[in-house]
Design a protein around this motif. Structure first.
Motif, short mmCIF file in Angstrom:
data_model
loop_
_atom_site.label_atom_id
_atom_site.label_comp_id
_atom_site.label_asym_id
_atom_site.label_seq_id
_atom_site.Cartn_x
_atom_site.Cartn_y
_atom_site.Cartn_z
N GLU A 266 -2.87 -0.62 -2.85
CA GLU A 266 -3.62 0.60 -2.55
C GLU A 266 -2.76 1.81 -2.88
O GLU A 266 -1.57 1.84 -2.58
N ASP A 267 -3.39 2.80 -3.47
CA ASP A 267 -2.78 4.10 -3.70
C ASP A 267 -3.90 5.07 -4.03
O ASP A 267 -4.84 4.70 -4.73
N GLY A 268 -3.83 6.26 -3.54
CA GLY A 268 -4.85 7.25 -3.81
C GLY A 268 -4.75 8.38 -2.80
O GLY A 268 -3.81 8.42 -2.01
N LEU A 269 -5.70 9.29 -2.85
CA LEU A 269 -5.68 10.38 -1.89
C LEU A 269 -7.08 10.76 -1.46
O LEU A 269 -8.05 10.57 -2.20
N ALA A 270 -7.14 11.27 -0.25
CA ALA A 270 -8.40 11.78 0.27
C ALA A 270 -8.59 13.21 -0.18
O ALA A 270 -7.66 14.02 -0.11
N CYS A 271 -9.79 13.51 -0.64
CA CYS A 271 -10.12 14.87 -1.08
C CYS A 271 -11.40 15.32 -0.38
O CYS A 271 -12.13 14.52 0.18
N ASN A 272 -11.66 16.60 -0.46
CA ASN A 272 -12.91 17.16 0.05
C ASN A 272 -13.85 17.35 -1.14
O ASN A 272 -14.20 18.47 -1.51
N ASP A 273 -14.23 16.25 -1.77
CA ASP A 273 -15.05 16.30 -2.97
C ASP A 273 -16.47 16.76 -2.65
O ASP A 273 -17.03 16.40 -1.62
N PRO B 96 1.44 14.19 3.04
CA PRO B 96 2.19 14.85 1.98
C PRO B 96 2.00 14.13 0.64
O PRO B 96 1.85 12.91 0.59
N VAL B 97 1.99 14.91 -0.43
CA VAL B 97 1.92 14.35 -1.78
C VAL B 97 3.36 14.19 -2.25
O VAL B 97 4.08 15.17 -2.43
N THR B 98 3.79 12.93 -2.40
CA THR B 98 5.19 12.62 -2.72
C THR B 98 5.25 11.56 -3.83
O THR B 98 5.50 10.39 -3.57
N PRO B 99 5.04 11.96 -5.08
CA PRO B 99 4.98 10.99 -6.16
C PRO B 99 6.26 10.18 -6.33
O PRO B 99 6.22 9.02 -6.77
N GLY B 100 7.41 10.74 -5.94
CA GLY B 100 8.67 10.02 -6.08
C GLY B 100 8.71 8.68 -5.37
O GLY B 100 9.46 7.79 -5.74
N VAL B 101 7.86 8.52 -4.35
CA VAL B 101 7.83 7.25 -3.62
C VAL B 101 7.47 6.08 -4.54
O VAL B 101 7.87 4.95 -4.30
N MET B 102 6.72 6.38 -5.60
CA MET B 102 6.34 5.31 -6.54
C MET B 102 7.51 4.89 -7.41
O MET B 102 7.48 3.83 -8.03
N ASN B 103 8.55 5.68 -7.44
CA ASN B 103 9.75 5.30 -8.17
C ASN B 103 10.81 4.79 -7.19
O ASN B 103 11.09 3.60 -7.14
N TYR B 104 11.33 5.68 -6.34
CA TYR B 104 12.42 5.25 -5.46
C TYR B 104 11.97 4.24 -4.41
O TYR B 104 12.70 3.31 -4.08
N GLY B 105 10.76 4.39 -3.89
CA GLY B 105 10.28 3.45 -2.87
C GLY B 105 10.04 2.06 -3.43
O GLY B 105 10.41 1.06 -2.81
N ILE B 106 9.43 2.00 -4.59
CA ILE B 106 9.15 0.70 -5.22
C ILE B 106 10.45 0.03 -5.66
O ILE B 106 10.62 -1.18 -5.49
N ARG B 107 11.38 0.81 -6.21
CA ARG B 107 12.68 0.22 -6.60
C ARG B 107 13.41 -0.32 -5.38
O ARG B 107 14.00 -1.40 -5.42
N TYR B 108 13.35 0.42 -4.26
CA TYR B 108 13.99 -0.05 -3.03
C TYR B 108 13.39 -1.38 -2.58
O TYR B 108 14.12 -2.31 -2.21
N ASN C 128 0.88 -1.17 0.00
CA ASN C 128 0.00 0.00 0.00
C ASN C 128 0.91 1.22 0.00
O ASN C 128 1.78 1.33 0.86
N VAL C 129 0.73 2.12 -0.97
CA VAL C 129 1.61 3.28 -1.10
C VAL C 129 0.78 4.55 -1.16
O VAL C 129 -0.01 4.72 -2.08
N TYR C 130 0.97 5.42 -0.19
CA TYR C 130 0.26 6.70 -0.19
C TYR C 130 1.23 7.88 -0.20
O TYR C 130 0.97 8.90 -0.80
N ASN C 131 2.34 7.77 0.52
CA ASN C 131 3.33 8.84 0.53
C ASN C 131 4.64 8.31 1.07
O ASN C 131 4.71 7.19 1.55
#
Length: 194
Positions: free
Chosen positions: A101-108, A76-88, A49-52
């Motif tokens: 899981e991946d996504g974000l909570a919004c005030n829709d 925090p919004v940290t898109p780099g985690v999908m690159n460096y975190g997954i590679r790690y 599960n990756v959120y940040n």
């Protein structure tokens, strides 16, 4: 995964030894002889599960600049985690990866036109999926990606207030309204399959 608890923050000390020092705390897991061997079984993939993520330097965590993007839950919004975190994770465990899981909570909200315009979710997903593609292009075997969530739902963290879904749910009437992100995501999948 490795047949032992991980190294504690680069100290060379594994949690099993750390538990001996602090084992008087009842809520900590007790590791008996043979537990690690029993739990250490071959598996087919790693599900994450990756959120940040948190950026660090040699001296510690890098503080976010004031006004940095955050989700409705303050994450925090940290898109780099999908690159460096997954590679790690792949380098560490050498297993194919699913993002469960991946996504974000919004005030829709439902706008005056009766639609739900969630451009921040589209922006978030574009950034995160772009970085996930970078990891994939380096050779990380990513077997699948699952967005959290298809519909708004009850979140264990904060109840019904944060909205993670691609489809808006009116909790009183149970009416479902696909958000702009649902149409965007559908188009993305369609294009990816061609």
């Amino acid at each position: 995964m490795l047949g032992r608890y991980p190294d504690i923050a680069g100290t060379g000390l594994h949690l099993e030894k750390g538990l001996e020092k602090i084992g008087h705390y009842k809520e900590l897991p007790f590791v008996k002889d043979g537990d690690s061997e029993l739990m250490h079984q071959p598996i087919d993939f790693l599900g994450i599960n990756v959120y940040n993520g948190h950026e660090v330097s040699a001296t510690g965590h890098i503080k976010k600049k004031p006004g940095s993007p955050r989700t409705a839950l303050g994450w925090p919004v940290t898109p780099g985690v999908m690159n460096y975190g997954i590679r790690y994770m792949y380098e560490r465990y050498n297993l194919p990866i699913y993002i469960f899981e991946d996504g974000l909570a919004c005030n829709d909200i439902i706008s005056l036109d009766g639609k739900v315009h969630d451009s921040n979710r589209i922006d978030f997903l574009t950034r995160y999926l772009t970085d996930l593609e970078k990891a994939y292009k380096t050779g990380v075997p990513i077997l699948g990606y699952f967005h959290w969530s298809f519909t708004d739902n009850f979140e264990w963290h904060s109840g019904y207030d944060p909205r993670f879904g691609l489809v808006f749910v009116d909790y009183e009437t149970q009416q479902r309204i696909p958000k702009d992100s649902a149409y965007w995501y559908s188009d993305l999948i369609r294009q990816s399959c061609n």
